[in-house]
Design an enzyme around this catalytic site. Structure first.
Site, mmCIF file in Angstrom:
data_model
loop_
_atom_site.group_PDB
_atom_site.id
_atom_site.type_symbol
_atom_site.label_atom_id
_atom_site.label_comp_id
_atom_site.label_asym_id
_atom_site.label_seq_id
_atom_site.Cartn_x
_atom_site.Cartn_y
_atom_site.Cartn_z
ATOM 1 N N CYS A 2 0.822 -1.224 0.000
ATOM 2 C CA CYS A 2 0.000 0.000 0.000
ATOM 3 C C CYS A 2 0.852 1.269 0.000
ATOM 4 O O CYS A 2 1.973 1.280 0.494
ATOM 5 C CB CYS A 2 -0.864 0.035 1.244
ATOM 6 N N ARG A 27 5.400 0.145 -5.983
ATOM 7 C CA ARG A 27 5.351 -0.683 -4.777
ATOM 8 C C ARG A 27 4.418 -1.874 -4.945
ATOM 9 O O ARG A 27 4.457 -2.798 -4.139
ATOM 10 C CB ARG A 27 4.885 0.159 -3.590
ATOM 11 N N TRP A 75 -3.025 -2.744 -1.472
ATOM 12 C CA TRP A 75 -2.562 -4.104 -1.785
ATOM 13 C C TRP A 75 -3.371 -5.006 -0.856
ATOM 14 O O TRP A 75 -3.180 -4.961 0.356
ATOM 15 C CB TRP A 75 -1.077 -4.190 -1.489
ATOM 16 N N ASN A 101 -2.026 2.016 5.811
ATOM 17 C CA ASN A 101 -1.100 0.936 5.438
ATOM 18 C C ASN A 101 -0.863 0.106 6.687
ATOM 19 O O ASN A 101 -0.742 0.675 7.777
ATOM 20 C CB ASN A 101 0.253 1.495 4.992
ATOM 21 N N GLY A 102 -0.724 -1.204 6.527
ATOM 22 C CA GLY A 102 -0.474 -2.053 7.694
ATOM 23 C C GLY A 102 -1.623 -3.018 7.901
ATOM 24 O O GLY A 102 -2.490 -3.166 7.031
ATOM 25 N N GLU A 482 20.105 -16.594 -6.130
ATOM 26 C CA GLU A 482 19.583 -15.286 -6.500
ATOM 27 C C GLU A 482 19.130 -15.282 -7.973
ATOM 28 O O GLU A 482 18.083 -14.733 -8.300
ATOM 29 C CB GLU A 482 20.653 -14.208 -6.245
ATOM 30 N N LYS A 486 15.427 -14.494 -9.301
ATOM 31 C CA LYS A 486 15.179 -13.434 -10.276
ATOM 32 C C LYS A 486 14.368 -13.968 -11.445
ATOM 33 O O LYS A 486 13.398 -13.367 -11.871
ATOM 34 C CB LYS A 486 16.534 -12.909 -10.772
ATOM 35 N N GLU A 489 10.663 -14.801 -10.364
ATOM 36 C CA GLU A 489 9.858 -13.617 -10.038
ATOM 37 C C GLU A 489 9.395 -12.879 -11.279
ATOM 38 O O GLU A 489 8.275 -12.410 -11.345
ATOM 39 C CB GLU A 489 10.733 -12.600 -9.293
ATOM 40 N N HIS A 505 22.859 -36.232 -4.838
ATOM 41 C CA HIS A 505 21.988 -36.620 -3.722
ATOM 42 C C HIS A 505 20.517 -36.405 -4.031
ATOM 43 O O HIS A 505 19.699 -36.362 -3.129
ATOM 44 C CB HIS A 505 22.404 -35.853 -2.461
ATOM 45 N N LYS A 600 6.951 -4.105 -3.666
ATOM 46 C CA LYS A 600 8.340 -3.682 -3.506
ATOM 47 C C LYS A 600 8.799 -3.758 -2.059
ATOM 48 O O LYS A 600 9.866 -4.267 -1.777
ATOM 49 C CB LYS A 600 8.505 -2.252 -4.030
HETATM 50 C C1 F6R Z 1 13.441 -9.904 -5.004
HETATM 51 C C2 F6R Z 1 13.132 -8.926 -4.004
HETATM 52 C C3 F6R Z 1 12.667 -9.387 -2.666
HETATM 53 C C4 F6R Z 1 13.263 -8.503 -1.574
HETATM 54 C C5 F6R Z 1 12.720 -8.868 -0.198
HETATM 55 C C6 F6R Z 1 13.353 -8.065 0.901
HETATM 56 O O1 F6R Z 1 13.809 -9.331 -6.211
HETATM 57 O O2 F6R Z 1 13.253 -7.778 -4.256
HETATM 58 O O3 F6R Z 1 12.985 -10.730 -2.452
HETATM 59 O O4 F6R Z 1 14.649 -8.643 -1.603
HETATM 60 O O5 F6R Z 1 11.329 -8.663 -0.165
HETATM 61 O O6 F6R Z 1 13.224 -6.696 0.685
HETATM 62 P P1 F6R Z 1 14.179 -5.643 1.356
HETATM 63 O O7 F6R Z 1 15.526 -5.836 0.809
HETATM 64 O O8 F6R Z 1 13.581 -4.312 1.028
HETATM 65 O O9 F6R Z 1 14.141 -5.933 2.835
#
Ligand code: F6R
Length: 605
Positions: A2, A27, A75, A101-102, A482, A486, A489, A505, A600
């Site tokens: 949000c 976001r 959201w 928000n929250g 990672e 990526k 996602e 294994h 985000k």
């Molecule tokens: C993946 C991504 C998420 C964030 C995670 C933590 O591309 O962006 O996995 O890394 O939600 O977010 P932060 O770093 O803001 O604590």
């Protein structure tokens, strides 16, 4: 997640709020709404819409004018995305409007109580209870009504409240969800994220948990939820409004991948001390005496930041010879971990607002631990909660998936590892070697990014895959994790990461021509071991893409990455795989900057 934006001043408020909402779109959200008024108006005017900010804009009537207002991108948590569930929420008389928000933990209890008292709810949200509580509060001033309502609330909130009978002000409150005031010339802004403010003002006040504020066009005051005044001096936001623009790229993800050489240059700038072959980390507050007492390092983060932490832990072990490991903060906070006074806890977060990380930090501090932050957003909740820390200086990251922040965080960890190493047993010559490696990074990143066309071609093939396997060993394993995150996602292709050492294994059973494997094969002491893994996959007709420092003959294709020092290699090896994820998603026509179901900054559990 949000977003909140609010304004009070002399300008026509609706366009300002819609622009603010657009700046918060990154976001992630599913509906939006806006409510406005003005000093001469007798009531509130509201518009809400499921969907994008542009859907909301399309619904805004021509004569929707005012000079005060609050707006929101939602959201969904309680209740599906819909016009009714979108914020703001009004009371029955249409006088109180709330954006939030929250998450209100005791919302169902409060809803049942209010319903029994005759209140009719118009949405399924938890937020609506706040509106009714404010409307029913028995106090003269709006601030006291809000305070009275918050006394009943358990959970997290960042709220902004507008009241038709008090239309010279907006009242805001924060508990666990960011609220920032923006101070202009005879106008004031409020937002959950500076992104919504920086095109108007860079003077901001960030509220603390338990703090409230009243903003008027030419004045603001902050106080606690108990009513005592607090002093909040404005700070200047470093990030320029232009940093939030696309800058000629088609997506923020592409822009941010290509900003990495500059971003790494920034995280290094002013920190290298050639005289002693070490680095200065101003915010660390850890003298040599204390640094020598550290017996373990425990790194906590989520998602991509957790992966950066895994790389960081290896660097700290290698360079400082301190036992170190990384763990998802979301797991750590629930497992009643043993908190050890000689362990240095490091919380890592791009946004500095991730609730799971923040909760882990708070739990650690409650138990007397010392917590460092490795954070991108200056002044964010985790940065403020931590005892000390290192900013990663990546600049604003707008794309929901993290790229440049991941890279900069790994570099920040290299600096921390070098700093701890040079206080302990890392030799001058090794210090020099690592510094030379760090200095090479920006140019090597540029060189890497020149391979975009080659990676784009490969991505056309990978776009057809149903699933992919990513493998790496020791330094390469977090890189594989990672890269796999990526890809899934942003392209929605299923991907799995495994240590290459674990192939035999179990995962070897999956190998067949239809399952491509991406293998991280650095030119280090484990090269032969990694090559053996490639042989095993090839022998089972698996298709292989290697990311390596030289051509791998068992691979169908090798992306050759510039060689750096062994300890720093993971920083570079992930970059081509960011591009692979990007181009695969592009080939599949995905919404790259806003992948489905993701936000985000995850400020709720
Ligand atoms: C993946 C991504 C998420 C964030 C995670 C933590 O591309 O962006 O996995 O890394 O939600 O977010 P932060 O770093 O803001 O604590």
């Amino acid at each position: 997640m949000c977003g909140i934006v609010g304004y009070i001043g002399k300008r026509d408020v609706a366009p300002l709020l819609l622009e603010g909402l657009q700046r918060l779109e990154y976001r992630g959200y599913d509906s939006a709404g806006v409510v406005i008024t003005s000093p001469k108006a007798t009531g509130l005017k509201m518009v809400k819409a499921k969907g994008r900010v542009r859907d909301l804009e399309a619904r805004v009537p021509k004569r929707f004018t005012g000079t005060t207002g609050i707006a929101h991108t939602r959201w969904a948590t309680h209740g599906a995305p819909s016009d009714e569930n979108a914020h703001p929420h009004l009371d029955a008389a249409g006088k109180v409007a709330v954006v939030h928000n929250g998450i209100i933990d005791n919302a169902s209890e409060l809803r049942a109580k209010l319903t029994a008292e005759g209140v009719e709810f118009l949405s399924e949200t938890d937020t609506e209870v706040i509106t009714h509580l404010i409307a029913r509060a028995d106090a003269e001033k709006l601030e006291d009504r809000v305070r009275e309502a918050l006394r009943h609330i358990e959970g997290t909130y960042g709220i902004a409240v507008l009241h038709a009978d008090f239309n010279d002000r907006i009242v805001v409150a924060r508990n666990g969800s960011p609220v920032v005031l923006g101070i202009g010339e005879k106008e004031m802004f409020v937002a959950s994220d500076v992104a919504a403010l920086v095109s108007h003002t860079r003077q901001v006040v960030t509220l603390d948990d338990g703090e409230m504020a009243t903003i008027k066009a030419d004045d603001y005051r902050t106080y606690t939820t108990e009513g005592s005044r607090t002093t909040a001096s404005p700070t200047t936001v470093e990030w320029e409004a232009e940093s939030y623009d696309m800058g000629g790229h088609d997506t923020y993800m592409h822009k941010e991948i290509f900003e990495q050489a500059d971003a790494v240059d920034r995280v290094l700038r002013g920190r290298i001390d050639d005289r002693f072959s070490t680095v200065h980390l101003g915010g660390l507050n850890l003298d040599a005496h204390d640094a020598r007492k550290v017996r373990r390092v425990k790194i906590l983060g989520c998602g991509t930041s957790y992966h950066a932490g895994m790389i960081g832990a290896q660097m700290i072990e290698e360079l400082a010879r301190i036992p170190a490991d990384a763990e998802p903060a979301s797991e750590f906070r629930y497992r009643n971990a043993v908190v050890d006074p000689d362990t240095l806890y490091v919380a890592v977060s791009q946004s500095g607002e991730t609730y799971d990380v923040l909760a882990a930090v708070q739990e650690l501090k409650r138990k007397g631990a010392r917590v460092f932050g490795v954070v991108n957003v200056v002044g964010s909740a985790i940065a403020r909660e931590a005892d000390a820390g290192v900013y990663v200086h990546a600049g604003p990251e707008v794309c929901v998936v993290s790229t440049k922040c991941f890279t900069n965080t790994t570099v920040a960890f290299a600096l921390l590892a070098l700093h701890l190493g040079r206080i302990r047993d890392l030799s001058v010559s090794d210090g020099k070697r690592i510094i030379a490696g760090l200095r090479q990074l920006p140019a090597q990143i540029e060189e890497m990014l020149e391979r975009e066309d080659e990676i784009k071609k490969l991505a056309q093939e990978f776009a057809e895959a149903k699933s992919m396997l990513f493998i790496g060993r020791v330094r390469g394993y977090p890189v594989a994790r990672e890269a796999s995150l990526k890809l899934k996602e942003v392209s929605y292709i299923h991907a799995e990461a495994y240590p290459a050492s674990e192939l035999k294994h179990g995962p070897l059973a999956l190998i067949e021509p239809a399952l491509p494997t991406v293998a991280i094969v650095p030119d280090d002491d484990l090269l032969e071991k990694n090559r053996a893994a490639l042989e095993e996959i090839k022998a089972r007709s698996g298709k292989i893409l290697a990311v390596a420092h030289r051509e791998q003959e068992k691979a169908d294709h090798t992306i050759v990455v510039p060689k750096n020092e062994n300890e720093l290699d993971p920083i570079l090896m992930g970059i081509p795989l960011q591009l692979l994820a990007y181009h695969t998603a592009l080939a599949l026509g995905r919404d790259i900057d806003k992948p489905r179901n993701l936000a985000k900054s995850v400020t709720v559990e």
